[in-house]
Write a protein that holds these residues in place. Structure first.
Motif, PDB file in Angstrom:
ATOM      1  N   MET A 186       0.836  -1.182   0.000  1.00 40.18           N
ATOM      2  CA  MET A 186       0.000   0.000   0.000  1.00 40.18           C
ATOM      3  C   MET A 186       0.881   1.246   0.000  1.00 40.18           C
ATOM      4  SD  MET A 186      -2.728   1.235   2.773  1.00 40.18           S
ATOM      5  CE  MET A 186      -3.346   2.849   2.609  1.00 40.18           C
ATOM      6  N   SER A 187       0.498   2.200  -0.802  1.00 38.56           N
ATOM      7  CA  SER A 187       1.248   3.447  -0.897  1.00 38.56           C
ATOM      8  C   SER A 187       0.823   4.417   0.196  1.00 38.56           C
ATOM      9  CB  SER A 187       0.992   4.089  -2.262  1.00 38.56           C
ATOM     10  OG  SER A 187       1.617   5.352  -2.338  1.00 38.56           O
ATOM     11  N   ILE A 188       1.745   5.260   0.602  1.00 44.16           N
ATOM     12  CA  ILE A 188       1.437   6.306   1.577  1.00 44.16           C
ATOM     13  C   ILE A 188       0.844   7.531   0.878  1.00 44.16           C
ATOM     14  CG2 ILE A 188       3.674   7.445   1.526  1.00 44.16           C
ATOM     15  CD1 ILE A 188       3.379   7.557   4.631  1.00 44.16           C
ATOM     16  N   LEU A 189       0.778   7.473  -0.465  1.00 38.11           N
ATOM     17  CA  LEU A 189       0.230   8.570  -1.258  1.00 38.11           C
ATOM     18  C   LEU A 189      -1.159   8.207  -1.776  1.00 38.11           C
ATOM     19  CD1 LEU A 189       3.352   9.430  -3.412  1.00 38.11           C
ATOM     20  CD2 LEU A 189       2.560  10.608  -1.365  1.00 38.11           C
ATOM     21  N   SER A 190      -2.016   9.209  -1.849  1.00 41.21           N
ATOM     22  CA  SER A 190      -3.335   9.041  -2.444  1.00 41.21           C
ATOM     23  C   SER A 190      -3.474  10.074  -3.548  1.00 41.21           C
ATOM     24  CB  SER A 190      -4.432   9.256  -1.397  1.00 41.21           C
ATOM     25  OG  SER A 190      -5.703   9.094  -1.976  1.00 41.21           O
ATOM     26  N   ARG A 191      -3.990   9.649  -4.690  1.00 38.69           N
ATOM     27  CA  ARG A 191      -4.181  10.588  -5.792  1.00 38.69           C
ATOM     28  C   ARG A 191      -5.562  11.223  -5.670  1.00 38.69           C
ATOM     29  NH1 ARG A 191      -2.793  10.192 -12.121  1.00 38.69           N
ATOM     30  NH2 ARG A 191      -3.796  12.134 -12.667  1.00 38.69           N
ATOM     31  N   ILE A 192      -5.584  12.526  -5.555  1.00 40.57           N
ATOM     32  CA  ILE A 192      -6.814  13.297  -5.481  1.00 40.57           C
ATOM     33  C   ILE A 192      -6.740  14.331  -6.590  1.00 40.57           C
ATOM     34  CG2 ILE A 192      -8.245  14.810  -4.078  1.00 40.57           C
ATOM     35  CD1 ILE A 192      -6.951  13.480  -1.616  1.00 40.57           C
ATOM     36  N   ASP A 193      -7.702  14.240  -7.507  1.00 41.65           N
ATOM     37  CA  ASP A 193      -7.697  15.063  -8.704  1.00 41.65           C
ATOM     38  C   ASP A 193      -6.406  14.773  -9.454  1.00 41.65           C
ATOM     39  OD1 ASP A 193      -8.697  16.872 -10.548  1.00 41.65           O
ATOM     40  OD2 ASP A 193      -7.991  18.624  -9.469  1.00 41.65           O
ATOM     41  N   ASP A 194      -5.527  15.735  -9.597  1.00 39.60           N
ATOM     42  CA  ASP A 194      -4.259  15.499 -10.290  1.00 39.60           C
ATOM     43  C   ASP A 194      -3.070  15.589  -9.342  1.00 39.60           C
ATOM     44  OD1 ASP A 194      -4.361  18.182  -9.795  1.00 39.60           O
ATOM     45  OD2 ASP A 194      -3.575  18.799 -11.735  1.00 39.60           O
ATOM     46  N   LYS A 195      -3.324  15.393  -8.046  1.00 35.87           N
ATOM     47  CA  LYS A 195      -2.275  15.548  -7.032  1.00 35.87           C
ATOM     48  C   LYS A 195      -2.046  14.251  -6.271  1.00 35.87           C
ATOM     49  CE  LYS A 195      -4.212  20.074  -6.539  1.00 35.87           C
ATOM     50  NZ  LYS A 195      -5.211  19.780  -7.570  1.00 35.87           N
ATOM     51  N   HIS A 196      -0.789  13.973  -5.939  1.00 33.97           N
ATOM     52  CA  HIS A 196      -0.451  12.854  -5.069  1.00 33.97           C
ATOM     53  C   HIS A 196      -0.253  13.433  -3.666  1.00 33.97           C
ATOM     54  CE1 HIS A 196      -0.075   9.926  -8.257  1.00 33.97           C
ATOM     55  NE2 HIS A 196       0.597  10.830  -8.955  1.00 33.97           N
ATOM     56  N   VAL A 197      -1.138  13.058  -2.744  1.00 36.49           N
ATOM     57  CA  VAL A 197      -1.152  13.639  -1.406  1.00 36.49           C
ATOM     58  C   VAL A 197      -0.707  12.585  -0.388  1.00 36.49           C
ATOM     59  CG1 VAL A 197      -2.614  14.706   0.346  1.00 36.49           C
ATOM     60  CG2 VAL A 197      -3.052  15.145  -2.062  1.00 36.49           C
ATOM     61  N   PRO A 198       0.292  12.897   0.454  1.00 34.88           N
ATOM     62  CA  PRO A 198       0.663  11.961   1.515  1.00 34.88           C
ATOM     63  C   PRO A 198      -0.481  11.822   2.519  1.00 34.88           C
ATOM     64  CG  PRO A 198       2.355  13.650   1.207  1.00 34.88           C
ATOM     65  CD  PRO A 198       1.167  14.078   0.429  1.00 34.88           C
ATOM     66  N   LEU A 199      -0.831  10.585   2.859  1.00 36.41           N
ATOM     67  CA  LEU A 199      -1.946  10.343   3.773  1.00 36.41           C
ATOM     68  C   LEU A 199      -1.737  11.020   5.125  1.00 36.41           C
ATOM     69  CD1 LEU A 199      -2.654   6.582   3.025  1.00 36.41           C
ATOM     70  CD2 LEU A 199      -3.934   8.574   2.214  1.00 36.41           C
ATOM     71  N   TYR A 200      -0.498  11.130   5.570  1.00 33.39           N
ATOM     72  CA  TYR A 200      -0.245  11.723   6.887  1.00 33.39           C
ATOM     73  C   TYR A 200      -0.532  13.226   6.927  1.00 33.39           C
ATOM     74  CZ  TYR A 200       4.296  12.884   4.781  1.00 33.39           C
ATOM     75  OH  TYR A 200       5.276  13.351   3.963  1.00 33.39           O
ATOM     76  N   ARG A 201      -0.730  13.856   5.783  1.00 37.19           N
ATOM     77  CA  ARG A 201      -1.058  15.286   5.763  1.00 37.19           C
ATOM     78  C   ARG A 201      -2.546  15.558   5.902  1.00 37.19           C
ATOM     79  NH1 ARG A 201       0.718  19.233   1.734  1.00 37.19           N
ATOM     80  NH2 ARG A 201       0.151  20.559   3.475  1.00 37.19           N
ATOM     81  N   VAL A 202      -3.395  14.525   5.755  1.00 34.08           N
ATOM     82  CA  VAL A 202      -4.843  14.694   5.790  1.00 34.08           C
ATOM     83  C   VAL A 202      -5.313  14.858   7.232  1.00 34.08           C
ATOM     84  CG1 VAL A 202      -7.067  13.628   5.249  1.00 34.08           C
ATOM     85  CG2 VAL A 202      -5.136  13.368   3.671  1.00 34.08           C
ATOM     86  N   MET A 203      -5.990  15.969   7.506  1.00 35.86           N
ATOM     87  CA  MET A 203      -6.550  16.230   8.836  1.00 35.86           C
ATOM     88  C   MET A 203      -7.974  15.706   8.936  1.00 35.86           C
ATOM     89  SD  MET A 203      -4.283  17.974  10.653  1.00 35.86           S
ATOM     90  CE  MET A 203      -3.109  16.775  10.071  1.00 35.86           C
ATOM     91  N   TRP A 204      -8.780  15.990   7.921  1.00 36.88           N
ATOM     92  CA  TRP A 204     -10.145  15.473   7.875  1.00 36.88           C
ATOM     93  C   TRP A 204     -10.664  15.484   6.455  1.00 36.88           C
ATOM     94  CZ3 TRP A 204     -13.443  19.193   6.038  1.00 36.88           C
ATOM     95  CH2 TRP A 204     -13.179  20.525   6.345  1.00 36.88           C
ATOM     96  N   VAL A 205     -11.746  14.705   6.259  1.00 33.37           N
ATOM     97  CA  VAL A 205     -12.391  14.590   4.955  1.00 33.37           C
ATOM     98  C   VAL A 205     -13.873  14.881   5.159  1.00 33.37           C
ATOM     99  CG1 VAL A 205     -12.878  13.053   3.013  1.00 33.37           C
ATOM    100  CG2 VAL A 205     -10.742  12.801   4.283  1.00 33.37           C
ATOM    101  N   ALA A 206     -14.437  15.751   4.345  1.00 32.88           N
ATOM    102  CA  ALA A 206     -15.847  16.111   4.480  1.00 32.88           C
ATOM    103  C   ALA A 206     -16.741  14.898   4.239  1.00 32.88           C
ATOM    104  CB  ALA A 206     -16.204  17.216   3.492  1.00 32.88           C
ATOM    105  N   ALA A 207     -17.805  14.806   5.034  1.00 34.15           N
ATOM    106  CA  ALA A 207     -18.758  13.708   4.892  1.00 34.15           C
ATOM    107  C   ALA A 207     -19.840  14.033   3.871  1.00 34.15           C
ATOM    108  CB  ALA A 207     -19.397  13.400   6.243  1.00 34.15           C
ATOM    109  N   THR A 208     -20.030  15.310   3.586  1.00 32.09           N
ATOM    110  CA  THR A 208     -21.046  15.728   2.618  1.00 32.09           C
ATOM    111  C   THR A 208     -20.401  16.635   1.573  1.00 32.09           C
ATOM    112  OG1 THR A 208     -21.646  17.628   3.993  1.00 32.09           O
ATOM    113  CG2 THR A 208     -22.937  15.618   4.287  1.00 32.09           C
ATOM    114  N   PRO A 209     -20.949  16.636   0.369  1.00 28.37           N
ATOM    115  CA  PRO A 209     -20.385  17.491  -0.677  1.00 28.37           C
ATOM    116  C   PRO A 209     -20.641  18.976  -0.392  1.00 28.37           C
ATOM    117  CG  PRO A 209     -22.236  16.219  -1.534  1.00 28.37           C
ATOM    118  CD  PRO A 209     -22.023  15.789  -0.132  1.00 28.37           C
TER     119      PRO A 209
END
Length: 81
Positions: free
Chosen positions: A1-24
Motif C-alpha cells: 500500500m502506498s502512503i500517497l493518495s491521488r486526489i484530482d491530479d495531485k499525489h497527497v501523503p496520507l499523513y497530511r490529511v486532517m479530515w475529509v468532508a462527509a457531505t459534498p
C-alpha cells in the motif's frame, strides 16, 4: 500500500490529511466551482477538493493505513446517521 493518495491530479501523503468532508460542498453561489466536491483538509490550513470516487478511495486508504476499522463498539451510533 502506498502512503500517497491521488486526489484530482495531485499525489497527497496520507499523513497530511486532517479530515475529509462527509457531505459534498454546497454554498449556493452561482459561480461556485466546488459544488458537489468534497473538501479534504490538509495540515497548515490547506484544502483540496475531491470528487465522490476520490473521496471514497481516500477514506478507504486512510482506514487501511491506520490499521483498519476495529470491531464496532456497543455504543456506536454511527449506523443511525
Amino acid at each position: 500500500m502506498s502512503i500517497l493518495s491521488r486526489i484530482d491530479d495531485k499525489h497527497v501523503p496520507l499523513y497530511r490529511v486532517m479530515w475529509v468532508a462527509a457531505t459534498p460542498h454546497f454554498c449556493g453561489e452561482e459561480d461556485c466551482m466546488r459544488e458537489g466536491c468534497y473538501e479534504v483538509r490538509l495540515e497548515q490550513g490547506e484544502s483540496i477538493w475531491a470528487n465522490a470516487a476520490d473521496n471514497d478511495r481516500l477514506i478507504t486508504q486512510l482506514e487501511l493505513w491506520q490499521g483498519g476499522l476495529g470491531p464496532p463498539d456497543a455504543g456506536d451510533d454511527e449506523a443511525a446517521w
